[in-house]
Write a protein that holds these residues in place. Structure first.
Motif, short mmCIF file in Angstrom:
data_model
loop_
_atom_site.label_atom_id
_atom_site.label_comp_id
_atom_site.label_asym_id
_atom_site.label_seq_id
_atom_site.Cartn_x
_atom_site.Cartn_y
_atom_site.Cartn_z
N ASN A 176 16.62 -106.06 -75.73
CA ASN A 176 17.81 -105.59 -75.00
C ASN A 176 17.81 -104.06 -75.00
O ASN A 176 17.70 -103.44 -76.06
N PHE A 177 17.85 -103.44 -73.79
CA PHE A 177 17.76 -101.99 -73.70
C PHE A 177 18.95 -101.29 -74.38
O PHE A 177 18.84 -100.14 -74.80
N ILE A 178 20.07 -101.98 -74.47
CA ILE A 178 21.26 -101.34 -75.05
C ILE A 178 21.24 -101.45 -76.57
O ILE A 178 21.40 -100.45 -77.29
N THR A 179 21.01 -102.64 -77.06
CA THR A 179 21.07 -102.85 -78.52
C THR A 179 19.71 -102.67 -79.17
O THR A 179 19.63 -102.46 -80.38
N GLY A 180 18.62 -102.78 -78.36
CA GLY A 180 17.27 -102.69 -78.93
C GLY A 180 16.84 -103.93 -79.69
O GLY A 180 15.81 -103.91 -80.36
N GLU A 181 17.63 -104.99 -79.61
CA GLU A 181 17.29 -106.22 -80.31
C GLU A 181 16.53 -107.17 -79.38
O GLU A 181 16.66 -107.10 -78.16
N ASP A 182 15.72 -108.06 -79.99
CA ASP A 182 15.00 -109.06 -79.19
C ASP A 182 15.98 -109.98 -78.49
O ASP A 182 16.98 -110.42 -79.09
N ILE A 183 15.67 -110.28 -77.23
CA ILE A 183 16.51 -111.21 -76.47
C ILE A 183 16.21 -112.62 -76.95
O ILE A 183 15.05 -113.02 -77.06
N PRO A 184 17.23 -113.40 -77.29
CA PRO A 184 17.01 -114.76 -77.80
C PRO A 184 16.21 -115.62 -76.81
O PRO A 184 16.20 -115.39 -75.61
N PHE A 185 15.55 -116.61 -77.36
CA PHE A 185 14.66 -117.48 -76.58
C PHE A 185 15.41 -118.15 -75.43
O PHE A 185 14.99 -118.08 -74.27
N ILE A 186 16.52 -118.81 -75.74
CA ILE A 186 17.27 -119.54 -74.71
C ILE A 186 17.80 -118.59 -73.65
O ILE A 186 17.77 -118.89 -72.45
N GLU A 187 18.24 -117.42 -74.09
CA GLU A 187 18.79 -116.46 -73.14
C GLU A 187 17.71 -115.96 -72.18
O GLU A 187 17.96 -115.77 -70.98
N GLN A 188 16.49 -115.77 -72.70
CA GLN A 188 15.39 -115.36 -71.82
C GLN A 188 15.10 -116.44 -70.77
O GLN A 188 14.81 -116.12 -69.61
N LEU A 189 15.15 -117.72 -71.19
CA LEU A 189 14.88 -118.79 -70.24
C LEU A 189 15.86 -118.78 -69.09
O LEU A 189 15.51 -119.07 -67.94
N TYR A 190 17.12 -118.46 -69.39
CA TYR A 190 18.11 -118.39 -68.32
C TYR A 190 17.98 -117.10 -67.51
O TYR A 190 18.25 -117.08 -66.31
N THR A 191 17.58 -116.01 -68.18
CA THR A 191 17.53 -114.70 -67.53
C THR A 191 16.33 -114.58 -66.59
O THR A 191 16.44 -114.05 -65.47
N PHE A 192 15.19 -115.07 -67.04
CA PHE A 192 13.96 -114.87 -66.27
C PHE A 192 13.51 -116.14 -65.52
O PHE A 192 12.31 -116.37 -65.37
N ASP A 193 14.46 -116.96 -65.09
CA ASP A 193 14.08 -118.15 -64.33
C ASP A 193 14.15 -117.85 -62.84
O ASP A 193 14.62 -116.80 -62.42
N GLY A 194 13.62 -118.78 -62.05
CA GLY A 194 13.63 -118.60 -60.60
C GLY A 194 13.32 -119.90 -59.89
O GLY A 194 12.79 -120.85 -60.47
N THR A 195 13.66 -119.98 -58.64
CA THR A 195 13.40 -121.16 -57.83
C THR A 195 12.65 -120.76 -56.57
O THR A 195 12.71 -119.60 -56.13
N SER A 196 11.96 -121.75 -56.00
CA SER A 196 11.23 -121.52 -54.75
C SER A 196 11.42 -122.72 -53.85
O SER A 196 11.48 -123.86 -54.32
N LEU A 197 11.54 -122.49 -52.56
CA LEU A 197 11.76 -123.55 -51.60
C LEU A 197 11.09 -123.14 -50.30
O LEU A 197 11.23 -121.99 -49.86
N GLY A 198 10.31 -124.10 -49.71
CA GLY A 198 9.61 -123.70 -48.50
C GLY A 198 8.98 -124.87 -47.77
O GLY A 198 9.00 -126.00 -48.22
N ILE A 199 8.44 -124.56 -46.62
CA ILE A 199 7.72 -125.51 -45.78
C ILE A 199 6.34 -124.94 -45.50
O ILE A 199 6.20 -123.75 -45.20
N GLN A 200 5.34 -125.81 -45.56
CA GLN A 200 3.96 -125.37 -45.35
C GLN A 200 3.35 -126.12 -44.17
O GLN A 200 3.49 -127.33 -44.05
N LEU A 201 2.71 -125.39 -43.30
CA LEU A 201 2.04 -125.96 -42.14
C LEU A 201 0.55 -125.69 -42.24
O LEU A 201 0.13 -124.55 -42.42
#
Length: 448
Positions: A299-324
């Motif tokens: 964490n840039f403010i506290t300098g502490e490691d970001i907890p495991f579960i919090e990272q999973l929520y923070t750095f997640d993403g989705t993708s959706l598309g069509i391929q031809l």
């Protein structure tokens, strides 16, 4: 009392085992047992199971897929942090994972055509299984009839030898009395010896025929195996009063040969349709979700490691598309495959035409064989009647001394041969008549 009970139980067991040892198999039991235990039939049933599995897979191909992935890494040196996408020149640990799904929206109706093909293949395999059962039934019926023939042939030879032995005793008395020469006695003794050899050969033929049927049924107890002796003297020739064209038309409905050829032709056409789907573009849709964790994320403010579960929520993403995907050039692979499929369609068409011709030829042959066998059987009966009268006349002349033993033995041999021909023609007629009835849809194991 207890001892008596035990002895009685053993006696009953012995009687039961003795009855089992001398079980007489009917043709119906033989056919049923063969259909249940034949290895080729079991293998064909496995092919049907595989065809059913292929059909289930063709149905499932309409559904979207779903996959999940995860990885755990220990990174040293300069590596990209999966959470920040920044280069880090230090040792760190990372975890990434995701779930993705895709579905085929259009591929030239490939899945639909593949499902249709798999259904046709199930029917074709069932017809193939039925055809194999029909073939096994014919083999069993032929082996069964062969045993009946050998049994009756043995009875004829034994009956003739019994008469010969009676004549031998009577001739011995006449020779002893000086009424007949010694040569007549020797002639009858030679006939008796020849008949004994024929009986031994007939007994061997009977045993070999029993072994053949037992092996076809996969029964290892050859010594006690036997078939039921029933009276097949009255034969119904109703089938012979039908026109051959009527039997052929019925055979095309009943037999599986034509059905198999027709389905193979349909399957070849479906294979051609499937091959042509490769000309079409494919459209698919996809959706995915992913997330990640790194041991160096702080964490840039506290300098502490970001907890495991919090990272999973923070750095997640989705993708959706069509391929031809559009096929442009694949070195003419699709075109050549289509041509191969067209050749297979033509080949299957010719095989269907040939199957019809073969069936017509087979039924015509069976029809003529059955008619000829009937005529041969009727002629054999007349021959036996005539030979019997000639034998009785020769016996009377020999008894009163008007003919010698050689002439009498010749008449006896001719009568014996006529009886053997009658037995042979009878069971040949039975089997050929049953084959013709089988083509008309009457089960092969129904012998009247």
């Amino acid at each position: 009392m207890k001892k008596t009970t035990v002895i009685g139980a053993f006696l009953l067991l012995g009687i039961s085992l003795h009855a089992q040892d001398y079980k007489k198999w009917t043709i119906r039991e033989c056919v049923d047992y063969a259909l249940e235990n034949n290895i080729s039939i079991k293998q064909s049933e496995l092919d049907s199971n595989l065809a059913e599995i292929d059909k289930n897979q063709a149905v499932m191909n309409f559904l979207p897929n779903l996959t999940a992935n995860t990885s755990y890494n220990i990174n040293t040196g300069s590596n990209i942090n999966p959470a920040t996408n920044q280069f880090e020149n230090q040792t760190f640990k990372s975890v990434s994972g995701g779930v993705s799904s895709g579905v085929n929206l259009f591929s030239g109706l490939q899945n639909w055509k593949n499902l249709q093909r798999s259904k046709l293949n199930i029917i074709a395999n069932q017809y193939q299984l039925d055809k194999m059962k029909d073939d096994i039934s014919i083999f069993v019926a032929n082996a069964f009839v062969q045993i009946l023939f050998n049994k009756e042939q043995l009875k004829v030879l034994q009956a003739q030898n019994k008469i010969t032995k009676e004549n031998l005793n009577r001739t011995q008395e006449l020779v002893n009395a000086g009424s007949l020469p010694q040569g007549d006695l020797l002639e009858i003794k030679a006939t008796d010896a020849t008949q004994n050899q024929q009986i031994i050969a007939a007994e061997n033929d009977l045993f070999i025929s029993k072994v053949g049927l037992a092996q076809l049924l996969q029964i290892e107890d050859y010594q006690s195996f036997d078939v039921a002796e029933e009276d097949y003297g009255i034969l119904s020739d109703e089938i012979l009063h039908k026109d051959a064209s009527v039997i052929i038309a019925k055979a095309k409905e009943e037999l599986n040969d034509i059905k198999i050829a027709e389905l193979n032709y349909e399957i070849a056409q479906k294979d051609l349709e499937l091959t042509r789907t490769n000309y079409y573009p494919t459209i698919s849709a996809f959706m995915g979700y992913n997330t990640r964790w790194s041991s160096t994320n702080t964490n840039f403010i506290t300098g502490e490691d970001i907890p495991f579960i919090e990272q999973l929520y923070t750095f997640d993403g989705t993708s959706l598309g069509i391929q031809l995907n559009v096929p442009i050039f694949n070195r003419l692979t699709t075109r050549n495959n289509v041509k191969r499929s067209q050749v297979n369609v033509e080949r299957s068409k010719y095989l269907l035409e040939q199957a019809n011709l073969d069936l017509e030829s087979t039924v015509y042959q069976a029809y003529n064989d059955a008619k000829s066998a009937k005529l041969a059987f009727e002629a054999a009966k007349q021959t036996v009647e005539a030979r019997q009268l000639a034998y009785e006349y020769a016996e009377e002349r020999y008894t009163v001394g008007l003919s010698n033993a050689f002439d009498f033995n010749q008449s006896s041999i001719q009568y014996e041969n006529a009886q053997s021909d009658l037995v042979r023609s009878k069971y040949e007629y039975i089997f050929k008549l049953k084959v013709l009835e089988f083509y008309f849809g009457i089960p092969i194991d129904q012998i009247n």
